[in-house]
Design a protein around this motif. Structure first.
Motif, PDB file in Angstrom:
ATOM      1  N   ARG A   1      53.224 -26.165  -6.223  1.00 42.36           N
ATOM      2  CA  ARG A   1      51.904 -26.516  -5.966  1.00 42.36           C
ATOM      3  C   ARG A   1      51.021 -25.683  -7.044  1.00 42.36           C
ATOM      4  O   ARG A   1      50.033 -26.162  -7.846  1.00 42.36           O
TER       5      ARG A   1
ATOM      6  N   GLY B   1      57.884 -17.960  -2.807  1.00 40.09           N
ATOM      7  CA  GLY B   1      57.922 -19.259  -1.996  1.00 40.09           C
ATOM      8  C   GLY B   1      57.022 -20.318  -2.525  1.00 40.09           C
ATOM      9  O   GLY B   1      56.358 -20.810  -1.834  1.00 40.09           O
TER      10      GLY B   1
ATOM     11  N   ASP C   1      61.885 -19.819  -5.317  1.00 40.22           N
ATOM     12  CA  ASP C   1      61.938 -20.251  -3.862  1.00 40.22           C
ATOM     13  C   ASP C   1      63.394 -20.295  -3.408  1.00 40.22           C
ATOM     14  O   ASP C   1      64.324 -20.143  -4.319  1.00 40.22           O
TER      15      ASP C   1
HETATM   16  C1  LIG Z   1      55.335 -23.460   4.028  1.00 39.32           C
HETATM   17  S1  LIG Z   1      56.044 -23.343   2.547  1.00 39.32           S
HETATM   18  C2  LIG Z   1      54.725 -22.836   1.337  1.00 39.32           C
HETATM   19  C3  LIG Z   1      54.820 -23.546  -0.082  1.00 39.32           C
HETATM   20  C4  LIG Z   1      53.853 -22.809  -1.156  1.00 39.32           C
HETATM   21  N1  LIG Z   1      53.625 -21.533  -0.996  1.00 39.32           N
HETATM   22  C5  LIG Z   1      52.505 -23.600  -0.939  1.00 39.32           C
HETATM   23  O1  LIG Z   1      51.641 -22.995  -0.550  1.00 39.32           O
HETATM   24  O2  LIG Z   1      52.354 -24.711  -1.360  1.00 39.32           O
HETATM   25  C6  LIG Z   1      56.841 -21.954   2.625  1.00 39.32           C
HETATM   26  C7  LIG Z   1      57.769 -21.723   1.459  1.00 39.32           C
HETATM   27  O3  LIG Z   1      58.421 -20.242   1.453  1.00 39.32           O
HETATM   28  C8  LIG Z   1      59.817 -20.349   1.089  1.00 39.32           C
HETATM   29  N2  LIG Z   1      60.471 -19.071   1.502  1.00 39.32           N
HETATM   30  C9  LIG Z   1      60.691 -18.625   2.595  1.00 39.32           C
HETATM   31  N3  LIG Z   1      61.367 -17.377   2.708  1.00 39.32           N
HETATM   32  C10 LIG Z   1      61.283 -17.081   1.300  1.00 39.32           C
HETATM   33  C11 LIG Z   1      61.895 -16.043   0.653  1.00 39.32           C
HETATM   34  N4  LIG Z   1      62.413 -14.988   1.367  1.00 39.32           N
HETATM   35  N5  LIG Z   1      61.879 -16.183  -0.629  1.00 39.32           N
HETATM   36  C12 LIG Z   1      61.288 -17.114  -1.395  1.00 39.32           C
HETATM   37  N6  LIG Z   1      61.019 -18.254  -0.865  1.00 39.32           N
HETATM   38  C13 LIG Z   1      60.929 -18.229   0.669  1.00 39.32           C
HETATM   39  C14 LIG Z   1      60.281 -21.684   1.771  1.00 39.32           C
HETATM   40  O4  LIG Z   1      61.446 -22.073   1.153  1.00 39.32           O
HETATM   41  C15 LIG Z   1      58.891 -22.668   1.581  1.00 39.32           C
HETATM   42  O5  LIG Z   1      59.400 -23.312   0.449  1.00 39.32           O
END
Ligand SMILES: C[S@@+](CC[C@H](N)C(=O)[O-])C[C@H]1O[C@@H](n2cnc3c(N)ncnc32)[C@H](O)[C@@H]1O
Length: 230
Positions: free
Chosen positions: A60, A55, A79
């Motif tokens: 970042r 994700g 992601d």
């Molecule tokens: C709130 S953002 C956090 C982004 C990053 N981890 C950060 O802290 O800057 C949550 C991220 O998780 C991703 N996400 C949600 N479910 C996921 C999955 N099953 N596999 C991969 N990414 C996922 C979303 O697309 C999103 O970009």
């Protein structure tokens, strides 16, 4: 080389990641470097590590790795939002840094994706697994399923650094709990909160153990877990 290209700004409002938490580039980089330092301290991250950023959003953490360590053996960000991964591939990929788009389902970020859970990682290959604000937007079944996949991905001495909302004496899993936290939660999986005992039951069932727990100090009041294999 990572960071040497002229970076294309992400179009405002076209992507979903982190909400209002990163007010400017400086704050964005500062949080990333801080997390890399904690990965060094709590999970043993070093230049020889394979780091998996689940994700990863627009990458970042990759920015933090570049700022603080230059590069490591393998940074792999995945992601489910294609525009974020495309941006990261264009602007951040290079030796030691790679990004993969996964078309799997999450009711908030990719509702039409495949229901088959996938991390796109070789079993036992990850030294440090990072999942910041991912379980904070996830249904209960996927949480249990992905914790099992995290366990399979980790090398025997690997550690996972994950954040989520947990509280004592609340329902096992709840979506957008009213009056909880600093925001007015809107839309599917904006905030998913676990009872601490319930989340740790998933951890145990996945054959993981809690190495460290820090309550409520992460984004919007999430807690930090460092998990290890057992
Ligand atoms: C709130 S953002 C956090 C982004 C990053 N981890 C950060 O802290 O800057 C949550 C991220 O998780 C991703 N996400 C949600 N479910 C996921 C999955 N099953 N596999 C991969 N990414 C996922 C979303 O697309 C999103 O970009």
């Amino acid at each position: 080389m990572i960071g040497r290209r002229s970076r294309t700004p992400l179009p405002p409002g076209k992507y979903r990641m982190g909400g209002k938490h990163f007010k400017n580039d400086k704050a964005f980089i500062k949080t990333a470097v801080g997390d890399v330092q904690r990965l060094e301290k709590y999970c043993g991250l070093n230049a020889e590590s394979a780091l998996f950023d689940w994700g990863c959003g627009a990458g970042r953490l990759a920015v933090g790795v570049r700022e603080h360590l230059g590069r490591i053996r393998d940074y792999h960000g995945v992601d489910i939002q294609p525009e974020l991964i495309e941006w990261a591939q264009e602007n951040l990929s290079g030796p030691g840094f790679r990004f993969t788009y996964l078309n799997v389902s999450n009711e908030r970020y990719n509702p039409d994706g495949s229901r088959e859970r996938d991390l796109s990682v070789d079993p036992g290959s990850v030294d440090v697994f990072y999942a910041y604000s991912v379980f904070s937007h996830m249904n209960d079944e996927d949480t249990a399923g992905y914790l099992t996949l995290i366990r399979e991905a980790l090398s025997p001495h690997g550690k996972a650094f994950v954040t989520c909302f947990v509280e004592e004496d609340v329902a096992g899993w709840e979506e957008n709990p009213e009056g909880y936290g600093p925001l007015d939660w809107k839309g599917r999986l904006h905030c998913t909160r676990f009872a601490r005992e319930h989340f740790e039951q998933h951890v145990n069932a996945a054959h993981l153990a809690v190495d460290r727990f820090e309550y409520g100090q992460e984004t919007d009041g999430q807690s930090l877990y460092v998990l290890r294999c057992r």
